[in-house]
Write a protein that holds these residues in place. Structure first.
Motif, mmCIF file in Angstrom:
data_model
loop_
_atom_site.group_PDB
_atom_site.id
_atom_site.type_symbol
_atom_site.label_atom_id
_atom_site.label_comp_id
_atom_site.label_asym_id
_atom_site.label_seq_id
_atom_site.Cartn_x
_atom_site.Cartn_y
_atom_site.Cartn_z
ATOM 1 N N LYS A 123 6.710 -13.871 5.770
ATOM 2 C CA LYS A 123 7.695 -12.902 6.286
ATOM 3 C C LYS A 123 8.522 -13.544 7.392
ATOM 4 O O LYS A 123 9.743 -13.408 7.432
ATOM 5 C CB LYS A 123 6.975 -11.684 6.885
ATOM 6 N N GLN B 114 -4.011 -5.834 -4.779
ATOM 7 C CA GLN B 114 -3.749 -5.739 -3.337
ATOM 8 C C GLN B 114 -5.016 -5.321 -2.584
ATOM 9 O O GLN B 114 -5.405 -5.951 -1.592
ATOM 10 C CB GLN B 114 -2.639 -4.735 -3.012
ATOM 11 N N GLU C 194 -6.004 -8.659 -0.763
ATOM 12 C CA GLU C 194 -5.507 -8.628 0.624
ATOM 13 C C GLU C 194 -6.685 -8.414 1.582
ATOM 14 O O GLU C 194 -6.642 -8.828 2.734
ATOM 15 C CB GLU C 194 -4.461 -7.508 0.790
ATOM 16 N N SER D 70 6.402 4.005 4.937
ATOM 17 C CA SER D 70 6.080 2.722 5.558
ATOM 18 C C SER D 70 5.206 2.991 6.774
ATOM 19 O O SER D 70 5.650 3.628 7.725
ATOM 20 C CB SER D 70 7.363 1.993 5.983
ATOM 21 N N LYS D 71 3.996 2.515 6.702
ATOM 22 C CA LYS D 71 3.066 2.740 7.813
ATOM 23 C C LYS D 71 3.698 2.250 9.118
ATOM 24 O O LYS D 71 3.677 2.928 10.123
ATOM 25 C CB LYS D 71 1.747 2.016 7.521
ATOM 26 N N THR D 72 4.277 1.058 9.078
ATOM 27 C CA THR D 72 4.829 0.466 10.309
ATOM 28 C C THR D 72 6.293 0.831 10.525
ATOM 29 O O THR D 72 6.793 0.776 11.635
ATOM 30 C CB THR D 72 4.762 -1.068 10.198
ATOM 31 N N GLY E 268 0.806 -1.217 0.000
ATOM 32 C CA GLY E 268 0.000 0.000 0.000
ATOM 33 C C GLY E 268 0.838 1.265 0.000
ATOM 34 O O GLY E 268 0.358 2.334 -0.379
ATOM 35 N N SER E 269 2.077 1.159 0.396
ATOM 36 C CA SER E 269 2.948 2.336 0.424
ATOM 37 C C SER E 269 3.642 2.548 -0.922
ATOM 38 O O SER E 269 4.527 3.388 -1.044
ATOM 39 C CB SER E 269 3.992 2.172 1.538
ATOM 40 N N THR F 279 8.973 -2.730 7.740
ATOM 41 C CA THR F 279 8.933 -3.621 6.581
ATOM 42 C C THR F 279 10.337 -3.843 6.012
ATOM 43 O O THR F 279 11.033 -2.887 5.661
ATOM 44 C CB THR F 279 7.977 -3.018 5.517
HETATM 45 O O1 F6P Z 1 2.821 -7.269 3.764
HETATM 46 C C1 F6P Z 1 1.622 -6.629 3.608
HETATM 47 C C2 F6P Z 1 1.649 -5.211 4.119
HETATM 48 O O2 F6P Z 1 1.500 -5.191 5.479
HETATM 49 C C3 F6P Z 1 0.579 -4.404 3.429
HETATM 50 O O3 F6P Z 1 -0.650 -4.535 4.011
HETATM 51 C C4 F6P Z 1 1.156 -3.050 3.451
HETATM 52 O O4 F6P Z 1 0.532 -2.206 2.530
HETATM 53 C C5 F6P Z 1 2.597 -3.339 3.127
HETATM 54 O O5 F6P Z 1 2.859 -4.552 3.788
HETATM 55 C C6 F6P Z 1 3.596 -2.293 3.512
HETATM 56 O O6 F6P Z 1 3.547 -2.014 4.869
HETATM 57 P P1 F6P Z 1 4.227 -0.728 5.463
HETATM 58 O O7 F6P Z 1 3.586 0.464 4.868
HETATM 59 O O8 F6P Z 1 4.002 -0.824 6.938
HETATM 60 O O9 F6P Z 1 5.687 -0.775 5.123
#
Ligand code: F6P
Length: 537
Positions: A505, A342, A346, A199-201, A149-150, A204
């Motif tokens: 992962k 996606q 997803e 990256s939302k989290t 999504g990013s 990644t």
């Molecule tokens: O692996 C799937 C996922 O979690 C997606 O849902 C998300 O869009 C992508 O990885 C990237 O995640 P992030 O933006 O946290 O890096």
């Protein structure tokens, strides 16, 4: 959200019976009803959605709408727009609609507005050249580093709206494929490049690895001092951004109530706003907002996301179609199918219901596609004459952007012709008649004719839109987002988590940690052999 196995509803049972009548119906015969094209079309804003070439009657539509009612779609919509934690397995609201909500009482309005202001100010500084790189030069290139999504949303929109773009060249690095990273970097001058790490989290693997590689490449040429004027980040994880060494002034926040695959409307869309300017970015949001309102306020029998979702359920669960094709008749939308893969797969690729029970009916469909007319010369053979039934969305525009009528007429003639051919097919009699006008012997005709028959009866939905603009694109994307939601409600699944991406992962990390001496006690023989063969290379 109600928690109902859809197959136990009265509507489903009636649909089961109705399907037995419908499965032998010929789509072209349904057009004996002269009002059909009108009855099964929706005019909304600058969209014409013609769903008359689908294997449905008014009864089918009514029963499908009953199904939506019985599944509690209305109250689910209230929960969705109202900010309830409908992403229950992650304990989160699903509020990407708040990012484009123009109402005064919108969810998290102040936070959203303040981030929008940040995006607006920053994009103006970069586009105008007021922001200078470390050697005093203006930015010419932007690199979005992110995945899933990013990446997919921003990339799809930047490609789709190329016509509206300014002088900035926007590049995307997503895959943890070092060759792809180097191919991108080799074209770039670090002095005039801005890197946007998304990256939302901020955990990644792919994005962090790529960001580290890019940062190293940059520092080797321009030194640590340059990082603050060339690197910005988009994330919810402010701590990890700081650890990465990004100045807190260069951070664009987002929120856990925005799912990654629905995040292009947030600061994840920074590269979009940079490419097309903030005003156009706002128009994109505005188009999505209009579609949100249409979805929220329109009766189901006139509601585009509701009806398209119900059609999808009809084919998926009754005709047992496994896949759906998305065919945009514009090269600008060449990334739309990948983006929707996606968003849709997803979200609805789940086989456990909201009770945590294994599902006994079909859920998420497989999405694929390519622009027309290219796809006509690739996989259309299978849609026309293959053994599978593949419902397809055809998306086209009345006007081309450069106004080349000659080309556009040809492009759209193909769009219309394909939907017609898919519906009508060509009978044995028609083939025979056609061949009889050629210089062929009776024997040759007899031999050839079965191969030239088209069974037809292949359903399509046509989206004919005035013109590809930021606003119409915003509405189109939002339409698919809501379609996903409706399908998830009917299938009684949680559409907004994605636990299915985790196992791979985890295993990749395990293998990577031991790649030089694979632990043979924990892996299967095939994996061990593959890794050992890789090591020898
Ligand atoms: O692996 C799937 C996922 O979690 C997606 O849902 C998300 O869009 C992508 O990885 C990237 O995640 P992030 O933006 O946290 O890096």
């Amino acid at each position: 959200m109600r928690n109902i196995n859809p197959t136990t509803t009265t509507a489903w049972k009636k649909l089961d019976v109705h399907f037995k009548e419908m499965k032998n119906v010929q789509l072209k015969d349904l057009f004996n009803d002269e009002g059909r094209a009108v009855d099964f079309s929706i005019h909304w804003e600058d969209f014409l959605v013609d769903y008359s070439k689908n294997l449905i009657t008014k009864d089918t539509r009514a029963l499908l709408i009953d199904l939506a009612e019985e599944a509690g779609l209305k109250s689910a919509m209230k929960s969705y727009f109202g900010g309830d934690k409908i992403n229950a397995t992650e304990g989160r609201s699903v509020m990407h609609t708040a990012l484009r909500d123009e109402g005064d009482t919108a969810f998290a309005k102040e936070e959203v507005d303040s981030v929008k202001k940040l995006i607006e100010d920053f994009t103006q500084k970069i586009i105008s050249g007021r922001h200078k790189g470390v050697t005093g030069k203006a930015i010419t290139d932007v690199v979005n580093i992110g995945i899933g999504g990013s990446d997919l949303g921003p990339q799809m929109v930047v490609e789709a709206l190329k016509f509206y773009k300014n002088h900035l060249n926007v590049h995307f690095i997503s895959n943890v494929d070092g060759d792809h990273v180097m191919e991108t970097l080799k074209k770039l001058n670090p002095e005039t490049t801005l890197f946007v790490i998304v990256s939302k989290t901020f955990t990644t693997q792919e994005t962090l690895t790529n960001a580290q590689t890019v940062r190293k490449w940059f520092v080797e040429q321009l030194g640590e001092n340059g990082v603050s004027s060339h690197f910005v980040a988009v994330s919810t994880n402010l701590e990890a951004i700081a650890d990465f060494g990004i100045d807190h002034n260069n951070v664009f926040p987002m929120w856990d109530w925005v799912g990654g695959r629905f995040s292009l409307w947030s600061s994840v869309g920074l590269s979009i706003a940079l490419a097309i300017g903030y005003k156009n970015f706002e128009s994109l949001l505005h188009g999505a907002y209009k579609m949100d309102r249409h979805f929220r306020d329109t009766p189901f029998d006139q509601n585009i996301p509701v009806l398209t979702a119900l059609l999808s359920v009809w084919y998926n669960n009754f005709y047992k179609c496994e896949t759906e094709a998305i065919i945009p008749y514009t090269q600008y939308l060449h990334r739309l199918p990948a983006y929707l893969q996606q968003a849709i797969m997803e979200s609805n690729g789940k086989s456990v219901d909201r009770n945590g029970k294994k599902i006994t009916y079909e859920t998420g469909n497989i999405i694929w596609g390519e622009p027309g007319t290219n796809s006509q010369h690739a996989f259309f053979q299978l849609i026309h004459q293959g053994s599978k039934l593949i419902p397809a969305d055809f998306i086209g525009f009345k006007k081309s952007l450069y106004g080349n009528k000659n080309h556009h007429d040809k492009l759209m003639a193909n769009f219309f012709a394909q939907t017609e051919a898919l519906m009508n097919g060509k009978t044995l009699e028609q083939v025979e008649l056609e061949l009889s006008t050629k210089e062929m012997s009776r024997n040759q005709i007899e031999q050839l004719k079965p191969f030239k028959v088209f069974s037809g009866n292949k359903p399509t939905t046509s989206f004919l839109i005035e013109k590809l603009t930021p606003e119409s694109l915003g509405a189109l994307i939002a339409m698919y987002e809501h379609k996903i939601f409706v399908q998830g409600v009917i299938w009684n699944i949680y559409s907004y988590d994605q636990w299915g991406v985790e196992l791979g992962k985890q295993l990749a990390t395990k293998i990577l940690n031991n790649i030089d001496s694979i632990d043979e006690s924990v892996h299967d023989l095939s994996t061990i052999s593959l890794v050992n063969s890789y090591k020898k290379s």
